[in-house]
Design a protein around this motif. Structure first.
Motif, PDB file in Angstrom:
ATOM      1  N   HIS A 191       0.925  -1.247  -0.072  1.00 32.75           N
ATOM      2  CA  HIS A 191      -0.081  -0.141   0.082  1.00 32.75           C
ATOM      3  C   HIS A 191       0.776   1.376   0.025  1.00 32.75           C
ATOM      4  CE1 HIS A 191      -3.369  -2.788   1.520  1.00 32.75           C
ATOM      5  NE2 HIS A 191      -3.626  -2.172   0.318  1.00 32.75           N
ATOM      6  N   THR A 192       0.427   2.259  -0.763  1.00 32.79           N
ATOM      7  CA  THR A 192       0.834   3.599  -0.809  1.00 32.79           C
ATOM      8  C   THR A 192      -0.052   4.360  -0.058  1.00 32.79           C
ATOM      9  OG1 THR A 192       1.423   3.027  -3.012  1.00 32.79           O
ATOM     10  CG2 THR A 192       1.927   5.465  -2.069  1.00 32.79           C
ATOM     11  N   HIS A 193       0.211   5.084   1.304  1.00 34.71           N
ATOM     12  CA  HIS A 193      -0.791   5.914   1.830  1.00 34.71           C
ATOM     13  C   HIS A 193      -1.507   6.888   1.076  1.00 34.71           C
ATOM     14  CE1 HIS A 193      -2.052   8.547   5.367  1.00 34.71           C
ATOM     15  NE2 HIS A 193      -2.438   7.398   5.475  1.00 34.71           N
ATOM     16  N   GLU A 194      -0.754   7.752   0.012  1.00 32.76           N
ATOM     17  CA  GLU A 194      -1.346   9.005  -0.675  1.00 32.76           C
ATOM     18  C   GLU A 194      -2.514   8.431  -1.589  1.00 32.76           C
ATOM     19  OE1 GLU A 194       2.767   8.449  -1.444  1.00 32.76           O
ATOM     20  OE2 GLU A 194       2.328   8.735   0.626  1.00 32.76           O
ATOM     21  N   LYS A 195      -2.520   7.113  -1.671  1.00 29.72           N
ATOM     22  CA  LYS A 195      -3.614   6.668  -2.399  1.00 29.72           C
ATOM     23  C   LYS A 195      -4.806   5.926  -1.786  1.00 29.72           C
ATOM     24  CE  LYS A 195      -1.985   4.565  -6.507  1.00 29.72           C
ATOM     25  NZ  LYS A 195      -1.370   3.346  -7.319  1.00 29.72           N
ATOM     26  N   PHE A 196      -4.464   6.117  -0.408  1.00 28.32           N
ATOM     27  CA  PHE A 196      -5.699   5.677   0.607  1.00 28.32           C
ATOM     28  C   PHE A 196      -6.919   6.954   0.264  1.00 28.32           C
ATOM     29  CE2 PHE A 196      -3.554   3.247   3.843  1.00 28.32           C
ATOM     30  CZ  PHE A 196      -3.103   2.380   2.976  1.00 28.32           C
ATOM     31  N   ILE A 197      -8.184   6.587   0.407  1.00 23.70           N
ATOM     32  CA  ILE A 197      -9.250   7.425   0.106  1.00 23.70           C
ATOM     33  C   ILE A 197     -10.127   7.488   1.181  1.00 23.70           C
ATOM     34  CG2 ILE A 197     -11.192   7.712  -1.529  1.00 23.70           C
ATOM     35  CD1 ILE A 197      -9.773   5.455  -3.565  1.00 23.70           C
ATOM     36  N   THR A 198     -10.444   8.740   1.493  1.00 23.55           N
ATOM     37  CA  THR A 198     -11.523   8.998   2.705  1.00 23.55           C
ATOM     38  C   THR A 198     -12.901   8.816   2.099  1.00 23.55           C
ATOM     39  OG1 THR A 198     -11.742  11.347   2.345  1.00 23.55           O
ATOM     40  CG2 THR A 198      -9.881  11.053   3.540  1.00 23.55           C
ATOM     41  N   PRO A 199     -13.669   8.360   3.163  1.00 23.77           N
ATOM     42  CA  PRO A 199     -15.168   8.085   2.929  1.00 23.77           C
ATOM     43  C   PRO A 199     -15.517   9.208   2.274  1.00 23.77           C
ATOM     44  CG  PRO A 199     -14.626   7.305   5.304  1.00 23.77           C
ATOM     45  CD  PRO A 199     -13.476   7.934   4.695  1.00 23.77           C
ATOM     46  N   ALA A 200     -15.507  10.586   2.641  1.00 22.22           N
ATOM     47  CA  ALA A 200     -16.050  11.855   1.918  1.00 22.22           C
ATOM     48  C   ALA A 200     -15.303  11.957   0.426  1.00 22.22           C
ATOM     49  CB  ALA A 200     -15.587  12.929   2.844  1.00 22.22           C
ATOM     50  N   GLU A 201     -14.213  11.460   0.220  1.00 21.67           N
ATOM     51  CA  GLU A 201     -13.665  11.357  -0.907  1.00 21.67           C
ATOM     52  C   GLU A 201     -14.506  10.323  -2.057  1.00 21.67           C
ATOM     53  OE1 GLU A 201      -9.265  13.013  -0.203  1.00 21.67           O
ATOM     54  OE2 GLU A 201      -9.608  10.928  -0.414  1.00 21.67           O
ATOM     55  N   MET A 202     -14.851   9.248  -1.124  1.00 19.95           N
ATOM     56  CA  MET A 202     -15.605   8.306  -1.863  1.00 19.95           C
ATOM     57  C   MET A 202     -16.700   8.694  -2.389  1.00 19.95           C
ATOM     58  SD  MET A 202     -14.114   5.195  -2.457  1.00 19.95           S
ATOM     59  CE  MET A 202     -15.353   4.089  -2.696  1.00 19.95           C
ATOM     60  N   ASP A 203     -17.506   9.415  -1.625  1.00 19.44           N
ATOM     61  CA  ASP A 203     -18.814   9.746  -1.833  1.00 19.44           C
ATOM     62  C   ASP A 203     -19.022  10.878  -2.805  1.00 19.44           C
ATOM     63  OD1 ASP A 203     -21.625   8.912  -0.917  1.00 19.44           O
ATOM     64  OD2 ASP A 203     -21.803  11.028  -0.233  1.00 19.44           O
ATOM     65  N   ALA A 204     -17.873  11.769  -2.824  1.00 19.66           N
ATOM     66  CA  ALA A 204     -17.816  12.574  -3.707  1.00 19.66           C
ATOM     67  C   ALA A 204     -17.625  12.242  -5.269  1.00 19.66           C
ATOM     68  CB  ALA A 204     -16.714  13.707  -3.312  1.00 19.66           C
ATOM     69  N   MET A 205     -17.037  11.058  -5.171  1.00 20.69           N
ATOM     70  CA  MET A 205     -16.777  10.322  -6.540  1.00 20.69           C
ATOM     71  C   MET A 205     -17.964   9.540  -6.790  1.00 20.69           C
ATOM     72  SD  MET A 205     -12.835   9.420  -6.692  1.00 20.69           S
ATOM     73  CE  MET A 205     -12.566   8.505  -4.979  1.00 20.69           C
TER      74      MET A 205
END
Ligand code: SAH
Length: 246
Positions: A191-205
């Motif tokens: 894993h690369t930490h910068e590629k992790f995704i917050t739930p808010a980012e998920m919802d925005a997508m």
């Protein structure tokens, strides 16, 4: 964009939303995919909880499902065992070979295909009752494009289930430092930490793809009990249940 020669994908592959280093990593470890105590042991351990999460929202029997980024088929097989009609897609060729061979051994029928999510969605629009995409979005350059493809595959009113890793200090400490370097739960460099995704980012997508969030859950690891379980805590690994608008 030209398809890199080392990426053995069908020639009509028009979208190349892929990180070749990621695929190489997964291909390199592919032979260990079904070793429950091996490199992918964590996927085996969390799998029953993912299936239980999905079953809270929809039955599986007779449902048409596409599992995006299916890997060696841990989730695909368990959904097919519940009598769902499952297609598993991935772009790591050797990983898919492992999935197919395991299916021959286990007798669990899954249709595995080497195809991008974007191309598959174009070929099978709104043809699935359920789409699953677990532990995959944090490995691709453009997760929004995968989320859109997942939405395109599912029928109106159908379900889309994602899991990924949240991005914060806690997930850096637990999912990278502890899981990869101290407890060896996951292979180093997965894993690369910068590629992790917050739930808010998920919802925005997900919103522009007409996916509406119905529920979320955390997948937590208890190092003392060496056990995973579902919780309300989405700080690290988490699941999201989306329904496509009617
Ligand atoms: N979903 C499976 C496997 C997760 S591992 C499970 O949870 O059990 C991540 C998987 O995503 C790997 O099999 C990897 O080959 C796949 N992957 C990474 N990038 C991809 C891409 N661009 N398109 C399709 N699959 C991809």
């Amino acid at each position: 964009m030209t398809v890199p020669s080392s990426l053995d994908t069908p020639s009509n592959n028009s979208h190349v939303n892929v990180d070749l280093n990621e695929l190489e990593n997964f291909n390199r470890l592919s032979s260990t995919w079904w070793d429950k105590e091996g490199e992918f042991g964590a996927l085996h351990k969390i799998n029953p909880y993912r299936v239980a999460f999905i079953e809270q929202f929809t039955p599986l029997k007779g449902q048409r499902i596409v599992d995006i980024g299916c890997g060696g088929g841990i989730l695909s097989e368990s959904l097919a065992k519940k009598e769902a009609e499952v297609t598993g897609i991935d772009l790591a060729k050797e990983v898919l070979t492992v999935a197919k061979l395991h299916g021959l051994d286990s007798g669990v029928k899954v249709d595995y295909q080497l195809i991008s999510a974007e191309d598959y969605a174009q070929q099978h629009p709104e043809q699935h009752d359920i789409v699953t995409c677990m532990e995959m979005l944090e490995h691709v350059p453009d997760p929004q494009s995968i989320i859109q493809a997942a939405a395109d595959c599912v029928k109106p009113g159908g379900w889309v289930f994602f899991s990924t890793l949240n991005r914060n200090y806690k997930s850096y400490l637990l999912a990278i430092i502890a899981a990869e370097h101290i407890l060896n739960l996951v292979p180093k460099g997965t894993h690369t930490h910068e590629k992790f995704i917050t739930p808010a980012e998920m919802d925005a997508m997900a919103r522009p793809a007409e996916l509406y969030l119905r529920d979320s859950a955390g997948i937590e690891f208890n190092p003392l009990l060496n056990q995973y379980g579902l919780s309300d805590n989405v700080d690290v690994n988490y699941l999201l249940a989306y329904q496509k608008g009617l």
